[in-house]
Design a protein around this motif. Structure first.
Motif: not given
Length: 448
Positions: A138, A273, A279
């Motif tokens: 992340i 990502d 995301l």
């Protein structure tokens, strides 16, 4: 390590070549209340530090209260011998200081990235959260927005006075939300922007806000959360200095006037990502909803971070665009967590609850832990304000209640670090109690 030292040494030498009149450099770091502490170094000594000489400051300088004093927090401060802790120079932050009477430089320092980082240093807290997110694949992209007031430089009986408008003798004659005010205060605002840009800060939009002498500055989006928080911290420092140079006082105080809007710190966060895919936009935006749910669940437990002092709690409730509950909504500025209209690539949350005088490293860390918690739990959020204007979770509205709520939250203790949470909560509790140790004139009027 050698190449890292070589890069820093080159940075210092280039700075000395470009600024031969600078003899001293302020090495600065943000403490828990969000104030800078540090040392003023001769520039030739800075070159030795860049080459690898140790840089040490007292560990407990991070624990200073709002007025600079130290509180007993566990064994820290008065039972630990007041030890030194290593700091390092933050590459790319050595810049000239243009608002002081003499030529100076400044450079950020931090314990994060050293062999023994200070667990409760704000920048280290954020660094650990970002590192954990990166391990999960992340990658946050972040942008801060800061509101602040301009006041007259001199206080009247200790009270702030509206900034003197160059085109009007009437202090109340200031067009709100009007671009004309940007023109009236152009000399000081332009200097603030140019000075910030000289610090490497990307300033994008300037807005005249609702309050008299109130403005908002937006920063560019960054894929480096630490640097984004650095920008917010450094902007506050340079803006105060530039304002004084022009005969004003700039303040990020949360609620300087009861009858006018307070000043907030808005933080835009999107998550990507490694391939650059948003995301939050995947699976018909279901991760966005989960992230919002996590943010709202932890928000009531983060109030000592978002409202870090007595005055900051005055900003909450009953004023323009300041939420009274942990709530969310699409294109709704009454929500703590707002979802601005955007294409899927730029889908993001805008966290609007924090006061402008909150610690930017800790605000961002708390927001990210909330988003992370939501993605892990994968729960649906409460109804948005667009569907139910009464939707929302209650949150504490005074410091001691807020500290109790923060200290007991397991997900927050895990996400931010239990040692940090305990130290931070005790610092806030002691600061609040110290603030109460004065009888003001109103108490005598009411109770004498």
């Amino acid at each position: 390590m050698k190449s890292h030292s070589s890069t820093l040494l080159a940075e210092v030498r280039i700075f000395r070549q470009n600024h031969p009149d600078v003899r001293y450099v302020d090495l600065i770091c943000l403490d828990i209340p969000g104030r800078f502490y540090g040392k003023r170094y001769p520039v030739e000594m800075l070159e030795k530090v860049a080459a690898g000489s140790p840089l040490k400051l007292p560990q407990n300088a991070v624990l200073l209260g709002a007025q600079g004093g130290l509180f007993k927090i566990g064994d820290y401060c008065f039972h630990d011998g007041d030890p030194d802790a290593n700091r390092r120079l933050v590459p790319g932050t050595l810049k000239p200081v243009s608002w002081e009477a003499q030529p100076l430089g400044q450079m950020l320092i931090t314990s994060d990235g050293t062999e023994a980082p200070i667990e409760f240093e704000p920048r280290e807290v954020l660094a650990k959260v970002l590192e954990r997110l990166h391990r999960k694949g992340i990658h946050p992209v972040v942008a801060f927005e800061l509101e602040f007031y301009l006041f007259d430089r001199k206080l009247a009986d200790g009270l702030p006075q509206f900034a003197r408008d160059p085109l009007s003798d009437d202090p109340d004659d200031q067009p709100t939300l009007h671009i004309e005010r940007l023109s009236r205060f152009a000399p000081v605002l332009d200097d603030m922007v140019q000075t910030a840009q000289a610090q490497g800060i990307d300033i994008t939009v300037i807005t005249a806000e609702l309050g008299p002498g109130q403005f908002e500055i937006n920063f560019g989006h960054l894929d480096d959360g630490l640097r984004a928080a650095d920008w917010a911290a450094l902007f506050c420092r340079s803006t105060r200095g530039v304002a004084l140079k022009h005969g004003y006082r700039a303040s990020f105080m949360a609620k300087p006037y009861l009858q006018h809007p307070g000043s907030g710190m808005h933080v835009h966060v999107s998550l990507y990502d490694a391939a650059g895919n948003n995301l939050l936009a995947a699976h018909q935006q279901q991760p966005l909803r989960h992230a919002v749910a996590g943010c709202l669940e932890l928000l009531p437990h983060c109030m000592p971070i978002f409202s870090p002092n007595h005055n900051a709690f005055r900003r909450l409730g009953g004023t323009v665009n300041a939420a009274t509950k942990a709530c969310w909504g699409y294109e709704d500025r009454d929500a703590c967590v707002r979802i601005p209209e955007s294409d899927p690539r730029n889908l993001r949350i805008e966290h609007r609850l924090a006061s402008a005088d909150a610690n930017p490293y800790l605000v961002l860390a708390a927001i990210l832990v909330g988003l992370e918690h939501g993605l892990d739990a994968a729960r649906e959020p409460i109804a948005p304000l667009n569907e139910d204007r009464d939707s929302g979770h209650d949150f504490p509205l005074e410091m001691l209640e807020a500290v109790r709520a923060m200290q007991q939250q397991p997900a927050l203790r895990e996400g931010l670090g239990a040692e940090f949470v305990d130290v931070y909560c005790e610092n806030k509790r002691q600061d609040h109690l110290a603030f109460q140790q004065e009888i003001n004139a109103r108490e005598y009027r009411w109770y004498l």
